[in-house]
Design a protein around this motif. Structure first.
Motif, mmCIF file in Angstrom:
data_model
loop_
_atom_site.group_PDB
_atom_site.id
_atom_site.type_symbol
_atom_site.label_atom_id
_atom_site.label_comp_id
_atom_site.label_asym_id
_atom_site.label_seq_id
_atom_site.Cartn_x
_atom_site.Cartn_y
_atom_site.Cartn_z
ATOM 1 N N ASP A 116 -10.591 21.822 13.255
ATOM 2 C CA ASP A 116 -9.270 21.310 12.888
ATOM 3 C C ASP A 116 -8.243 21.734 13.931
ATOM 4 O O ASP A 116 -8.275 22.869 14.431
ATOM 5 C CB ASP A 116 -8.848 21.837 11.520
ATOM 6 N N GLU A 158 3.173 12.789 18.903
ATOM 7 C CA GLU A 158 2.285 11.655 18.686
ATOM 8 C C GLU A 158 1.231 11.576 19.789
ATOM 9 O O GLU A 158 0.064 11.247 19.535
ATOM 10 C CB GLU A 158 3.093 10.366 18.613
ATOM 11 N N ARG A 161 -1.454 14.044 18.939
ATOM 12 C CA ARG A 161 -2.149 13.866 17.666
ATOM 13 C C ARG A 161 -3.506 13.211 17.860
ATOM 14 O O ARG A 161 -3.668 12.279 18.636
ATOM 15 C CB ARG A 161 -1.300 13.018 16.718
ATOM 16 N N THR A 162 -4.501 13.732 17.134
ATOM 17 C CA THR A 162 -5.824 13.109 17.090
ATOM 18 C C THR A 162 -6.261 13.024 15.625
ATOM 19 O O THR A 162 -5.551 13.491 14.730
ATOM 20 C CB THR A 162 -6.866 13.931 17.875
ATOM 21 N N GLU A 163 -7.431 12.500 15.402
ATOM 22 C CA GLU A 163 -7.945 12.425 14.036
ATOM 23 C C GLU A 163 -8.241 13.808 13.463
ATOM 24 O O GLU A 163 -8.407 13.958 12.253
ATOM 25 C CB GLU A 163 -9.204 11.566 13.989
ATOM 26 N N LYS A 164 -8.280 14.827 14.334
ATOM 27 C CA LYS A 164 -8.549 16.185 13.877
ATOM 28 C C LYS A 164 -7.273 16.993 13.627
ATOM 29 O O LYS A 164 -7.337 18.135 13.175
ATOM 30 C CB LYS A 164 -9.418 16.924 14.898
ATOM 31 N N THR A 165 -6.117 16.406 13.922
ATOM 32 C CA THR A 165 -4.859 17.131 13.725
ATOM 33 C C THR A 165 -4.625 17.382 12.243
ATOM 34 O O THR A 165 -4.598 16.450 11.441
ATOM 35 C CB THR A 165 -3.672 16.339 14.303
ATOM 36 N N LYS A 166 -4.419 18.635 11.891
ATOM 37 C CA LYS A 166 -4.199 18.979 10.490
ATOM 38 C C LYS A 166 -2.847 19.621 10.245
ATOM 39 O O LYS A 166 -2.242 19.449 9.187
ATOM 40 C CB LYS A 166 -5.300 19.910 9.979
ATOM 41 N N HIS A 196 1.588 10.574 8.974
ATOM 42 C CA HIS A 196 0.203 10.838 9.380
ATOM 43 C C HIS A 196 -0.460 11.917 8.530
ATOM 44 O O HIS A 196 -1.550 12.378 8.877
ATOM 45 C CB HIS A 196 0.178 11.219 10.855
#
Length: 392
Positions: A116, A158, A161-166, A196
């Motif tokens: 994460d 932005e 940011r990736t799909e793993k950004t929590k 997001h």
């Protein structure tokens, strides 16, 4: 002896290491002016100390308390939040622990799974990145600069940011820059985080230390949606000169608070009971002493800022809060023949007797940090030594 990888790869806190080095030199008889630690030079206010003594005399401090803090302390934190944040919270939204630093660690351990990502604007407080790594997360740094007054923009966030950004980590006022995000900047960041579904970790430890008509705006106060998305981390150390008492607290989503409480139950258990009674008085009692200390920091800033800005090669933006100056010293390094800011900082210590903290530990290769949480006489003497050092 073979140490665990998590220890061998961890960086030592540069602030604590610099402070220890300065103390060691003073103990050897060297004339050292120590401007390393973010530690107010005031004694803890008398009313707070008396409340701790009273708790001892009344046999209130000998035993365990709930791991997440005394109910009375949670009520005091709720009072504090109502007074200084403008909204009400309940006990199940509150946790108290052994310093705000450990509260941050408990948060990362509670929310992060391996891989994460946590977005952290640079420059950043020295422990953020290693705490994320200890929780098997990945720190993702967004570089800020003097041009943006060391504040991250939504476009930068932005891009990171990736799909793993929590989690997005917000520290305002900032350690080490003293910059404060405005209402408009926070609303933009908050909208991005909500869009997001990114959690916000708001380190507000310097929120009461703002100067010259600047205003601290808690991002959690801007809307109910942001309040639910944000974990507020705060404590008594800086505002009330209680660094040694080790009392931090978190306010946020009850499910996250419960998870962090579970973490405490298997690590520290409750923070020191007598410190909890002292913190009750600090947070819910008379605030006069806290305001007097804030005014003293403001006077120090306004006095020494122009003096430091006049040192050859030191370029510095005037802070709006906290109690640090964070000059860019790239030109000064070139003038003295240095390419590494840590070597430059060490040379200042050895030749000028002024202990500062290298900017390398904050993610900035051409800056250093000076704490003005000490008396004006010492601060003026230190800057005079820097003038002489640059002229030599």
């Amino acid at each position: 002896m073979v140490l665990a990888n998590r220890i061998t790869t961890m960086q030592e806190s540069v602030t604590l290491a610099s402070g220890a080095r300065a103390k060691a030199l003073k103990d050897e008889g060297r004339d050292i002016l120590n401007l390393t630690l973010g530690q107010p030079d005031f004694q803890t206010p008398q009313l707070i100390k008396e409340k701790a003594i009273e708790a001892i005399a009344n046999d209130q401090v000998s035993f365990y308390t709930p791991a997440s803090g005394l109910p009375e302390l949670k009520d005091a934190i709720a009072t504090y939040m109502k007074t200084f944040y403008g909204y009400e919270v309940t006990r199940d939204q509150i946790l108290a622990a052994t310093g705000a630093k450990f509260v941050l660690y408990a948060y990362f351990m509670t929310v992060l799974n391996p891989g994460d990502e946590v977005i952290i604007p640079t420059p950043y407080w020295v422990s953020y990145a290693d705490q994320v790594k200890l929780a098997e997360g990945t720190p993702v740094f967004v570089e800020t600069s003097e041009e943006t007054r060391f504040k991250a923009t939504v476009s930068q966030l932005e891009a990171a940011r990736t799909e793993k950004t929590k989690v997005f980590l917000l520290n305002s006022p900032s350690n080490p820059t003293g910059m404060v995000y405005t209402n408009e900047e926070l609303l933009a960041i908050g909208d991005w985080a909500l869009e997001h579904d990114i959690l916000i970790l708001s380190d507000d430890i310097y929120g009461r230390l703002v100067y010259n008509d600047n205003t601290f705006v808690p991002i959690s106060s801007l809307s109910e949606a942001l309040r639910q998305q944000t974990m507020v981390v705060n404590g008594v150390a800086k505002t009330y000169s209680m660094t040694g008492w080790r009392v931090g607290f978190a306010v946020g989503d009850p499910e996250l608070i419960a998870g962090m409480s579970k973490m405490l139950s298997q690590t520290t258990s409750n923070l020191t009971t007598v410190a909890q009674y002292a913190a009750i008085e600090a947070l819910a009692g008379d605030q006069t002493a806290a305001e007097e200390m804030r005014r003293a920091f403001e006077e120090r800033l306004n006095t020494i800022y122009p003096l430091l800005a006049a040192v050859p090669g030191f370029e510095v933006i005037k802070p709006e809060g906290a109690f640090y100056l964070f000059p860019n010293v790239k030109k000064a390094m070139e003038m003295k023949g240095f390419e590494d800011v840590t070597d430059f900082t060490n040379d200042i210590l050895e030749k000028a007797g002024v202990a500062l903290v290298t900017g390398a530990g904050f993610g900035m290769p051409y800056s250093l940090r000076m704490s003005y949480a000490t008396d004006l006489e010492t601060l003026k003497a230190a800057i005079s030594r820097l003038q002489d050092y640059m002229a030599s």
